[in-house]
Design a protein around this motif. Structure first.
Motif, PDB file in Angstrom:
ATOM      1  N   ALA A  51      -4.363   3.173   8.772  1.00  0.00           N
ATOM      2  CA  ALA A  51      -3.197   3.928   8.298  1.00  0.00           C
ATOM      3  C   ALA A  51      -2.548   4.717   9.427  1.00  0.00           C
ATOM      4  O   ALA A  51      -3.175   5.032  10.447  1.00  0.00           O
ATOM      5  CB  ALA A  51      -3.614   4.879   7.172  1.00  0.00           C
ATOM      6  N   GLU A  57     -10.946  10.265   1.475  1.00  0.00           N
ATOM      7  CA  GLU A  57     -11.792   9.104   1.758  1.00  0.00           C
ATOM      8  C   GLU A  57     -11.600   7.984   0.731  1.00  0.00           C
ATOM      9  O   GLU A  57     -11.774   6.814   1.048  1.00  0.00           O
ATOM     10  CB  GLU A  57     -13.263   9.527   1.806  1.00  0.00           C
ATOM     11  N   ARG A  98       0.854  -1.193   0.000  1.00  0.00           N
ATOM     12  CA  ARG A  98       0.000   0.000   0.000  1.00  0.00           C
ATOM     13  C   ARG A  98       0.890   1.244   0.000  1.00  0.00           C
ATOM     14  O   ARG A  98       1.892   1.311   0.720  1.00  0.00           O
ATOM     15  CB  ARG A  98      -0.913   0.000   1.216  1.00  0.00           C
ATOM     16  N   ARG A 115     -10.265   3.908  10.230  1.00  0.00           N
ATOM     17  CA  ARG A 115     -10.999   3.005   9.342  1.00  0.00           C
ATOM     18  C   ARG A 115     -10.055   2.181   8.479  1.00  0.00           C
ATOM     19  O   ARG A 115     -10.294   0.987   8.237  1.00  0.00           O
ATOM     20  CB  ARG A 115     -11.950   3.817   8.451  1.00  0.00           C
ATOM     21  N   THR A 116      -8.982   2.784   8.009  1.00  0.00           N
ATOM     22  CA  THR A 116      -8.070   2.107   7.076  1.00  0.00           C
ATOM     23  C   THR A 116      -6.874   1.458   7.769  1.00  0.00           C
ATOM     24  O   THR A 116      -6.129   0.718   7.123  1.00  0.00           O
ATOM     25  CB  THR A 116      -7.541   3.110   6.036  1.00  0.00           C
ATOM     26  N   TRP A 167     -10.517   8.556   9.083  1.00  0.00           N
ATOM     27  CA  TRP A 167      -9.961   7.818   7.940  1.00  0.00           C
ATOM     28  C   TRP A 167      -8.828   6.890   8.390  1.00  0.00           C
ATOM     29  O   TRP A 167      -8.760   5.729   7.965  1.00  0.00           O
ATOM     30  CB  TRP A 167      -9.450   8.814   6.899  1.00  0.00           C
ATOM     31  N   GLN A 184      -1.085   3.189   3.408  1.00  0.00           N
ATOM     32  CA  GLN A 184      -0.706   2.751   4.754  1.00  0.00           C
ATOM     33  C   GLN A 184      -0.233   3.903   5.621  1.00  0.00           C
ATOM     34  O   GLN A 184      -0.098   3.758   6.830  1.00  0.00           O
ATOM     35  CB  GLN A 184       0.357   1.665   4.694  1.00  0.00           C
ATOM     36  N   ASP A 221      -6.437   4.568  -0.528  1.00  0.00           N
ATOM     37  CA  ASP A 221      -6.035   3.365   0.205  1.00  0.00           C
ATOM     38  C   ASP A 221      -4.524   3.428   0.377  1.00  0.00           C
ATOM     39  O   ASP A 221      -3.758   3.081  -0.525  1.00  0.00           O
ATOM     40  CB  ASP A 221      -6.435   2.109  -0.566  1.00  0.00           C
TER      41      ASP A 221
END
Length: 476
Positions: A282, A244, A204, A279-280, A276, A249, A247
């Motif tokens: 990151a 949003e 990512r 959720r991801t 964000w 890291q 994708d």
């Protein structure tokens, strides 16, 4: 063969007749060593050439044989000469042929009369006396073990002083155990990229603001196969709606003073970045490079305080004190401390202890607070002088990002090409950079970046006047 030895030995003697200066204060055998070494490196004594016997060369130079023997022995130990049975000394290493003469260096370009280049804090105002007091204290009082190898994480005194300072001034949630000392932002972000690349997050990418600085994260991420991926920036910082759909890291962010546009990320957008990141999964890398210099109100606190588990906070002394100190720090989520410390140890075995101890004392004594209070009005006057000069000489340019820091952006009017503006400025003796190089794809609104921190008010006025005259009707 005998003829060759005689001829080459005589040639070597001729080369070395002027090798010694008895009034120089340098030992004669050292002078002879240097002369032979230089002749070998330059190819004047080629590989295989014979040198005269020590007695012969000593007689020719008017010195004792011991001088020549000492020089030969030293050069033999270094590999330049070799001695063979029968007393012959030959050249053993060096260029096989004399090197071609190098062309003269190109003349350096003329220095600009006024430079608006970014990144130049006013180091002439570095608090030398206060720093010297801190150095004297730590050299007198520091325990001896502090001068040994460090843990890689940094000296405990500096980490404790930093945690207290950052919690008080930048609103962080900092514990000394979560801080890693580095040699500035560049090394800090390089260590983080190394750790992220080794983490196996499926390739990512690392996301960056677009525009953003192009000399640290971009090449590091590209070399690691991790992008970078750009997220558009609006008037107040990163575009949350665009984020949003990303994708990544990690996201490298300058929320307190977006670089280079100068926007300050508002509260709702900061909360959106944190949502964000959660959720991801990151990591948010917060580059807090110059937020202490805010002129219209108190500085906005760091994002790290909102989500210590998701934000890696990076700061340094480069903009607040001087880049030459090479002192920086990372306030990390606990899970990253160990891997980053390992990467730091592999990189350089830890940052200099004396500098860390001095900075810890400097912080604890309140000297950084005093320095910032002295410098804020200085930089504000320079910013105000720049705004007045732009209004007077380049009224069609639209300044932005003026609330904080060491620079501002001036957006160009329609019809004024950024590259043409840079060229016209250079011809007028003004160094200034356009924004196009800081966009990932090279596309974005055209503007000029004005760094003002190291310029006097008189120089600022002169530089903008020169630029206004150079741009002519385009900027008026």
């Amino acid at each position: 063969m005998r003829e060759s030895r005689t001829n080459s030995g005589a040639a070597a003697t001729d080369l070395l007749l002027d090798a010694l200066d008895r009034d120089s204060g340098v030992a004669l055998h050292r002078q002879l060593e240097a002369s032979i070494r230089a002749a070998v490196r330059a190819g004047r004594l080629p590989v295989g050439a014979s040198l005269p016997p020590s007695r012969v060369l000593a007689a020719s130079l008017g010195v004792s044989r011991g001088v020549v023997v000492a020089a030969y022995e030293q050069l033999s130990a270094e590999g330049y000469l070799t001695s063979r049975s029968g007393g012959y000394t030959r050249v053993n290493a060096g260029p096989e042929t004399a090197p071609a003469a190098e062309p003269p260096p190109a003349p350096a370009p003329a220095a600009p009369v006024v430079s608006f280049n970014y990144g130049r804090s006013d180091v002439s105002n570095f608090p030398r006396a206060a720093w010297l007091r801190s150095l004297r204290r730590v050299l007198t009082e520091a325990p001896a073990e502090r001068l040994g190898y460090t843990s890689g994480q940094g000296d405990p005194e500096m980490r404790s002083a930093l945690a207290a300072y950052l919690n008080r001034v930048r609103g962080t949630v900092a514990h000394p155990g979560d801080i890693v000392i580095c040699s500035g932002y560049a090394q800090g972000v390089a260590l983080l990229v190394t750790v992220l690349a080794a983490g196996g997050r499926g390739g990512r990418p690392i996301a960056v603001e677009d525009p953003s600085s192009n000399d640290d994260v971009w090449p590091l991420a590209a070399a690691a196969g991790l992008g970078p991926a750009g997220v558009p920036v609006g008037e107040h910082g990163v575009d949350i709606a665009a984020l949003e759909g990303v994708d990544a890291q990690a996201l490298v962010l300058t929320p307190s003073h977006q670089w280079p546009t100068g926007g300050v990320l508002p509260a709702e957008a900061r909360a959106g970045v944190v949502r964000w990141a959660r959720r991801t999964g990151a990591l948010v890398v917060e580059d807090d490079y110059d937020a202490e210099y805010r002129y219209d109100r108190a500085a906005i606190g760091a994002m790290q305080g909102l989500a210590p588990d998701r934000v890696a906070y990076l700061g340094s002394a480069s903009k607040t004190l001087a880049p030459g100190l090479r002192l920086g720090w990372m306030l990390l989520p606990r899970r990253l401390v160990g891997p980053v410390v390992e990467a730091k140890l592999r990189a350089d075995r830890g940052s200099p202890a004396i500098d860390q101890l001095a900075f810890a004392d400097f912080l604890a004594a309140g000297e950084l607070d005093r320095h910032l209070r002295r410098m804020r009005p200085v930089y504000r006057r320079r910013r105000d002088a720049l705004l007045r000069a732009l209004a007077r000489h380049l009224p069609r340019l639209r300044p932005a990002g003026i609330a904080a820091g060491h620079h501002l952006v001036a957006w160009l009017p329609p019809g004024l090409d950024e590259a043409a503006a840079e060229q016209a400025a250079a011809a007028a003796g003004v160094a200034i950079a356009g924004l196009r190089r800081y966009y990932l794809a090279g596309n974005g609104p055209p503007g000029l970046l004005f760094g003002y921190a190291s310029l006097s008010e008189r120089a600022i006025e002169d530089g903008v006047a020169r630029l206004g005259a150079a741009l002519g009707s385009h900027g008026s």
